[in-house]
Scaffold this active site. Structure first.
Site, PDB file in Angstrom:
ATOM      1  N   LYS A 148     -14.493   0.993 -12.502  1.00 15.83           N
ATOM      2  CA  LYS A 148     -14.683  -0.359 -11.955  1.00 15.83           C
ATOM      3  C   LYS A 148     -15.178  -1.293 -13.060  1.00 15.83           C
ATOM      4  O   LYS A 148     -14.761  -2.453 -13.139  1.00 15.83           O
ATOM      5  CB  LYS A 148     -15.696  -0.337 -10.802  1.00 15.83           C
ATOM      6  CG  LYS A 148     -15.161   0.271  -9.512  1.00 15.83           C
ATOM      7  CD  LYS A 148     -14.145  -0.645  -8.850  1.00 15.83           C
ATOM      8  CE  LYS A 148     -13.695  -0.144  -7.502  1.00 15.83           C
ATOM      9  NZ  LYS A 148     -12.487  -0.834  -7.026  1.00 15.83           N
ATOM     10  N   ALA A 201     -20.816  -1.831  -6.313  1.00 13.10           N
ATOM     11  CA  ALA A 201     -22.220  -1.619  -6.686  1.00 13.10           C
ATOM     12  C   ALA A 201     -22.381  -0.352  -7.516  1.00 13.10           C
ATOM     13  O   ALA A 201     -23.407  -0.170  -8.173  1.00 13.10           O
ATOM     14  CB  ALA A 201     -23.076  -1.520  -5.426  1.00 13.10           C
ATOM     15  N   THR A 225     -32.234   5.576  -0.306  1.00 10.86           N
ATOM     16  CA  THR A 225     -32.023   4.320   0.430  1.00 10.86           C
ATOM     17  C   THR A 225     -30.678   3.676   0.062  1.00 10.86           C
ATOM     18  O   THR A 225     -30.175   3.863  -1.042  1.00 10.86           O
ATOM     19  CB  THR A 225     -33.131   3.304   0.110  1.00 10.86           C
ATOM     20  OG1 THR A 225     -33.193   3.152  -1.311  1.00 10.86           O
ATOM     21  CG2 THR A 225     -34.473   3.756   0.651  1.00 10.86           C
ATOM     22  N   ARG A 226     -30.167   2.913   0.993  1.00 14.00           N
ATOM     23  CA  ARG A 226     -28.941   2.126   0.772  1.00 14.00           C
ATOM     24  C   ARG A 226     -28.991   0.900   1.683  1.00 14.00           C
ATOM     25  O   ARG A 226     -29.731   0.871   2.677  1.00 14.00           O
ATOM     26  CB  ARG A 226     -27.678   2.914   1.151  1.00 14.00           C
ATOM     27  CG  ARG A 226     -27.316   4.072   0.263  1.00 14.00           C
ATOM     28  CD  ARG A 226     -26.880   3.635  -1.128  1.00 14.00           C
ATOM     29  NE  ARG A 226     -26.435   4.774  -1.913  1.00 14.00           N
ATOM     30  CZ  ARG A 226     -27.239   5.607  -2.581  1.00 14.00           C
ATOM     31  NH1 ARG A 226     -28.550   5.431  -2.552  1.00 14.00           N
ATOM     32  NH2 ARG A 226     -26.748   6.612  -3.282  1.00 14.00           N
ATOM     33  N   TYR A 240     -16.011   6.780 -11.064  1.00 12.84           N
ATOM     34  CA  TYR A 240     -15.551   5.663 -10.222  1.00 12.84           C
ATOM     35  C   TYR A 240     -16.199   4.361 -10.703  1.00 12.84           C
ATOM     36  O   TYR A 240     -15.539   3.332 -10.845  1.00 12.84           O
ATOM     37  CB  TYR A 240     -15.916   5.974  -8.764  1.00 12.84           C
ATOM     38  CG  TYR A 240     -15.737   4.826  -7.784  1.00 12.84           C
ATOM     39  CD1 TYR A 240     -14.483   4.464  -7.314  1.00 12.84           C
ATOM     40  CD2 TYR A 240     -16.857   4.122  -7.317  1.00 12.84           C
ATOM     41  CE1 TYR A 240     -14.336   3.428  -6.403  1.00 12.84           C
ATOM     42  CE2 TYR A 240     -16.709   3.090  -6.405  1.00 12.84           C
ATOM     43  CZ  TYR A 240     -15.450   2.741  -5.951  1.00 12.84           C
ATOM     44  OH  TYR A 240     -15.318   1.712  -5.050  1.00 12.84           O
ATOM     45  N   LYS A 286     -20.498  12.294  13.394  1.00 11.60           N
ATOM     46  CA  LYS A 286     -21.287  13.511  13.668  1.00 11.60           C
ATOM     47  C   LYS A 286     -22.109  13.342  14.940  1.00 11.60           C
ATOM     48  O   LYS A 286     -22.224  14.263  15.755  1.00 11.60           O
ATOM     49  CB  LYS A 286     -22.245  13.783  12.501  1.00 11.60           C
ATOM     50  CG  LYS A 286     -21.550  14.272  11.242  1.00 11.60           C
ATOM     51  CD  LYS A 286     -22.573  14.519  10.141  1.00 11.60           C
ATOM     52  CE  LYS A 286     -21.888  14.853   8.833  1.00 11.60           C
ATOM     53  NZ  LYS A 286     -22.811  15.327   7.811  1.00 11.60           N
ATOM     54  N   ASP A 319       0.860  -1.188   0.000  1.00  9.88           N
ATOM     55  CA  ASP A 319       0.000   0.000   0.000  1.00  9.88           C
ATOM     56  C   ASP A 319       0.893   1.233   0.000  1.00  9.88           C
ATOM     57  O   ASP A 319       2.094   1.142   0.264  1.00  9.88           O
ATOM     58  CB  ASP A 319      -0.901   0.013   1.261  1.00  9.88           C
ATOM     59  CG  ASP A 319      -2.168   0.848   1.074  1.00  9.88           C
ATOM     60  OD1 ASP A 319      -2.035   2.069   0.843  1.00  9.88           O
ATOM     61  OD2 ASP A 319      -3.267   0.281   1.154  1.00  9.88           O
ATOM     62  N   ARG A 335     -30.531   1.976  -3.485  1.00 10.03           N
ATOM     63  CA  ARG A 335     -29.632   0.854  -3.820  1.00 10.03           C
ATOM     64  C   ARG A 335     -29.664  -0.157  -2.694  1.00 10.03           C
ATOM     65  O   ARG A 335     -29.621   0.192  -1.512  1.00 10.03           O
ATOM     66  CB  ARG A 335     -28.209   1.345  -4.035  1.00 10.03           C
ATOM     67  CG  ARG A 335     -27.249   0.190  -4.313  1.00 10.03           C
ATOM     68  CD  ARG A 335     -25.865   0.671  -4.631  1.00 10.03           C
ATOM     69  NE  ARG A 335     -25.792   1.367  -5.898  1.00 10.03           N
ATOM     70  CZ  ARG A 335     -24.918   2.331  -6.171  1.00 10.03           C
ATOM     71  NH1 ARG A 335     -24.049   2.716  -5.270  1.00 10.03           N
ATOM     72  NH2 ARG A 335     -24.900   2.899  -7.351  1.00 10.03           N
TER      73      ARG A 335
END
Ligand code: NAD
Length: 333
Positions: A156, A122, A222-223, A152, A203, A35, A287
């Site tokens: 992918k 996803a 939604t997720r 992004y 937060k 890394d 999602r």
């Protein structure tokens, strides 16, 4: 004496990579990590750790210097909505991650690595199938015709094809998973690359009871969120499968509005806070993970409750805030 199985984890300094190395060590692998940075929250468990830039071809040849039993390609220039959906980082995201993947797949092929895992997302799914927050479509084949809502996601998708092309033309044994929002302790929780669960844990931990926190959008989007331990199970099951290579969703199908996510964390924290909705980068309206294929092919799907994972994550982030711990988050530039 039996020879240890060997694994390389690209992105060992990151959230999923660092957890995966611990898992592989528990299973008895000899592990090399690579890394740009060391894991920020705990020392690496890898037997050998190389600090280096996987965009550099020479470095990649030095890291992939043998026919590893397993290579896990998790390194990417990535972050949450505040990093991916502003548009400000698109060129770097595409260029950096594509270079990493181009270098890694080629070296794996030439060094005759036995199996390679590629972490897709996803975010490859078409925007037009995720406009309804209550009924998003994310079955694996719905990826085409392609229309991701971020660069992004396009990178992918390109890299999925890249790895699959090496499988087709050079018989590289490739496994591809599309992760859906992975979270848990030791994930990024501050600094601009954090995702929604960690951002709300932070937060809420920082807010005084009875005050207010800010949320991007109206909170009706939604997720679903996958706890890290189940992500690791999914990765290992896909790698151990005799002949199923994906791409396959690895995600939870417990879909919640973001308002509810924040309220769940408030419940864990024992705080009553007002949510102030403000403009910000959002991504798609809905999602969740369609787990039909993973159930059929791997006879498994994630089942842990979101609340349990959030509890562990909140307590971990809250403890860091209480301890006032500072970190070096590394740099990708
Ligand atoms: P992370 O950002 O914590 O880890 C990625 C690691 O890659 C970082 O430690 C980073 O330093 C390293 N890296 C970046 N550029 C590099 C370079 N040029 N050379 C060497 N290392 C480099 O991300 P994560 O959450 O652990 O995700 C791992 C993989 O899974 C990524 O490919 C990501 O796109 C994918 N993914 C993650 C999620 C999620 O919710 N966490 C969802 C979908 C897909």
């Amino acid at each position: 004496m039996r020879k240890l199985k060997t694994a390389l984890v690209c992105g060992d300094g990151g959230f999923i990579g660092a957890h995966l190395v611990k898992q592989l060590k528990m299973e008895g692998f000899w592990v090399r990590g690579v890394d740009l940075k060391y894991p920020p929250f705990a020392s690496t468990k890898a037997d050998d750790f190389i600090i280096g830039d996987l965009r550099d071809k020479d470095l990649v040849w030095n890291v992939i210097d043998q026919n590893f039993d397993e290579v896990y390609q998790l390194a990417a220039d990535m972050g949450g909505a505040g990093f991916i959906f502003t548009g400000n980082n698109d060129a770097d995201i595409m260029h950096n991650s594509a270079l990493i993947n181009l270098n890694v797949v080629k070296a794996c092929c030439v060094r005759k690595v036995k199996k390679v895992f590629y972490s897709s997302s996803a975010c490859i799914y078409p925007e037009h199938n995720q406009m309804n927050p209550n009924d998003p479509l994310t079955s694996e084949e719905s990826a085409y015709p392609a229309n991701p809502d971020s660069e992004y996601g396009w990178e992918k998708l390109f890299s999925e094809h890249l790895f699959l092309a090496f499988k087709k033309n050079y018989e590289l044994d490739v496994r591809i998973a599309r992760f859906h929002n992975v979270f848990g302790p030791e994930g990024t929780w501050i600094g601009g690359r954090e995702k929604a669960p960690a951002a709300f844990c932070r937060k809420i931990a920082e807010a005084e009871d009875g005050t207010m926190i800010e949320m991007w959008g109206n909170g009706n989007q939604t997720r679903s969120f996958l706890y890290i331990d189940e992500c690791l199970i999914g990765i290992r099951k896909l790698m151990d499968s005799a002949d199923f290579f994906g791409p396959v969703n690895i995600g939870s199908n417990e879909m919640v509005p973001i308002n509810q996510l924040a309220e769940m964390i408030m419940g864990i924290a024992g705080k009553n806070l007002e949510i102030k909705h403000i403009e910000g980068p959002l991504g798609v309206q809905g999602r969740t993970s369609d787990n039909t294929l993973i159930k059929k092919k791997l006879n498994w799907e994630p089942t842990a409750s979101l609340k349990d994972g959030l509890e562990k994550t909140y307590y971990w982030i809250n403890a860091r805030i209480q301890d006032n711990v500072n970190h070096d988050y590394g740099s990708i530039n």
